[in-house]
Design a protein around this motif. Structure first.
Motif, PDB file in Angstrom:
ATOM      1  N   SER A 112      22.210  -7.306  12.235  1.00 49.13           N
ATOM      2  CA  SER A 112      21.580  -8.479  12.848  1.00 49.13           C
ATOM      3  C   SER A 112      22.494  -9.018  13.936  1.00 49.13           C
ATOM      4  O   SER A 112      23.674  -9.316  13.680  1.00 49.13           O
ATOM      5  CB  SER A 112      21.310  -9.558  11.796  1.00 49.13           C
ATOM      6  N   PHE A 113      21.938  -9.157  15.135  1.00 42.90           N
ATOM      7  CA  PHE A 113      22.722  -9.570  16.297  1.00 42.90           C
ATOM      8  C   PHE A 113      21.954 -10.641  17.069  1.00 42.90           C
ATOM      9  O   PHE A 113      20.859 -11.038  16.678  1.00 42.90           O
ATOM     10  CB  PHE A 113      22.991  -8.353  17.202  1.00 42.90           C
ATOM     11  N   LYS A 114      22.529 -11.075  18.165  1.00 43.30           N
ATOM     12  CA  LYS A 114      21.868 -12.015  19.070  1.00 43.30           C
ATOM     13  C   LYS A 114      22.170 -11.611  20.511  1.00 43.30           C
ATOM     14  O   LYS A 114      23.231 -11.052  20.796  1.00 43.30           O
ATOM     15  CB  LYS A 114      22.342 -13.450  18.831  1.00 43.30           C
ATOM     16  N   VAL A 115      21.241 -11.891  21.391  1.00 42.78           N
ATOM     17  CA  VAL A 115      21.472 -11.652  22.810  1.00 42.78           C
ATOM     18  C   VAL A 115      22.612 -12.542  23.266  1.00 42.78           C
ATOM     19  O   VAL A 115      22.600 -13.757  23.047  1.00 42.78           O
ATOM     20  CB  VAL A 115      20.207 -11.939  23.648  1.00 42.78           C
ATOM     21  N   ASN A 168      25.308  -6.440  21.189  1.00 37.18           N
ATOM     22  CA  ASN A 168      26.337  -5.978  20.250  1.00 37.18           C
ATOM     23  C   ASN A 168      27.495  -5.400  21.040  1.00 37.18           C
ATOM     24  O   ASN A 168      27.569  -4.197  21.266  1.00 37.18           O
ATOM     25  CB  ASN A 168      25.750  -4.936  19.294  1.00 37.18           C
ATOM     26  N   ASN A 169      28.410  -6.265  21.462  1.00 38.91           N
ATOM     27  CA  ASN A 169      29.554  -5.849  22.278  1.00 38.91           C
ATOM     28  C   ASN A 169      29.069  -5.102  23.517  1.00 38.91           C
ATOM     29  O   ASN A 169      28.419  -5.684  24.363  1.00 38.91           O
ATOM     30  CB  ASN A 169      30.526  -5.031  21.437  1.00 38.91           C
ATOM     31  N   ALA A 170      29.361  -3.799  23.628  1.00 42.27           N
ATOM     32  CA  ALA A 170      28.967  -3.055  24.825  1.00 42.27           C
ATOM     33  C   ALA A 170      27.528  -2.562  24.775  1.00 42.27           C
ATOM     34  O   ALA A 170      27.034  -1.992  25.752  1.00 42.27           O
ATOM     35  CB  ALA A 170      29.901  -1.863  25.019  1.00 42.27           C
ATOM     36  N   CYS A 187      23.131   2.475  23.737  1.00 43.03           N
ATOM     37  CA  CYS A 187      22.214   1.421  24.148  1.00 43.03           C
ATOM     38  C   CYS A 187      20.777   1.774  23.786  1.00 43.03           C
ATOM     39  O   CYS A 187      20.476   2.883  23.357  1.00 43.03           O
ATOM     40  CB  CYS A 187      22.320   1.184  25.656  1.00 43.03           C
ATOM     41  N   VAL A 188      19.899   0.803  23.966  1.00 45.30           N
ATOM     42  CA  VAL A 188      18.480   0.965  23.654  1.00 45.30           C
ATOM     43  C   VAL A 188      17.708   0.991  24.962  1.00 45.30           C
ATOM     44  O   VAL A 188      17.590  -0.031  25.644  1.00 45.30           O
ATOM     45  CB  VAL A 188      17.979  -0.187  22.747  1.00 45.30           C
TER      46      VAL A 188
END
Length: 211
Positions: A112-115, A168-170, A187-188
């Motif tokens: 779970s992350f955030k922009v 998420n970091n890079a 990346c996505v």
């Protein structure tokens, strides 16, 4: 809800991408970003055995967006098995996009992350291509700044990552080539038109769940 956007199939050649180790072999094609770039607009339809993406009974292989009358906080769910990114407003699903996530050795981490950053014209600080300045010939098609340096008469062109949403970091979401399987450095990647919509409807702090 009436669909605001349905994106239909466009069959595009992937001549420039012979394997997931050559994601930047052809620059400056058909995209409006960076003068046009087939790296951004290349697209293959659904993965073998995957259910085709549809919306309101119509094929939508490049994704769809339908948020008419919908309110609520934004949230993005990225499903690595489905290779799709789901965009919610409140509890309502308003958009779905096919994606290409990290290939073997460059997996996209779950969690779970955030922009944390939005950058409309972002470029990779690590990856790109090295080209001969005079001829335009590609010297190294999957260049890494940690391993490769441009020599005399050469230039390092950093990979474009427009509509970048760092979470998420890079690692982030951005417009990129979708060969129909995980092929990125972590990346996505989304079709460019869906990357733009997701970018416009996200802000710093938007939750991003990768599962």
């Amino acid at each position: 809800m009436k669909p605001l956007l349905s994106i239909f199939s466009v069959s595009l050649s992937a001549l420039f991408l012979n394997s997931c180790s050559n994601p930047y072999d052809s620059y400056y094609g058909s995209s409006s970003i960076y003068g046009g770039n087939s790296y951004l607009s290349g697209f293959e339809q659904t993965r073998p055995g995957q259910t085709p993406l549809t919306h309101n009974g119509q094929a939508a292989p490049r994704g769809y967006w339908d948020d008419e009358g919908v309110t609520g906080s934004s949230k993005i769910r990225i499903n690595l098995n489905d290779q799709r990114a789901y965009f919610y407003k409140g509890d309502t699903l308003v958009g779905v996009a096919p994606i290409s996530t990290g290939s073997d050795g460059y997996g996209t981490p779950t969690g779970s992350f955030k922009v944390t950053q939005k950058s409309i014209d972002h470029t990779s600080s690590l990856y790109g291509v090295i080209k001969n300045k005079a001829s335009g010939h590609t010297v190294i098609s999957d260049a890494d700044t940690r391993k490769h340096k441009a020599g005399a008469g050469e230039e390092f062109i950093h990979a474009p990552m427009p509509y970048f949403l760092r979470f998420n970091n890079a690692i982030g979401m951005h417009a990129g080539f979708l060969p129909g399987y995980p092929a990125s450095h972590g990346c996505v990647r989304l079709p460019e038109e869906m990357a733009r919509i997701y970018f416009d409807n996200s802000k710093n702090g938007t939750p991003v769940i990768v599962e």
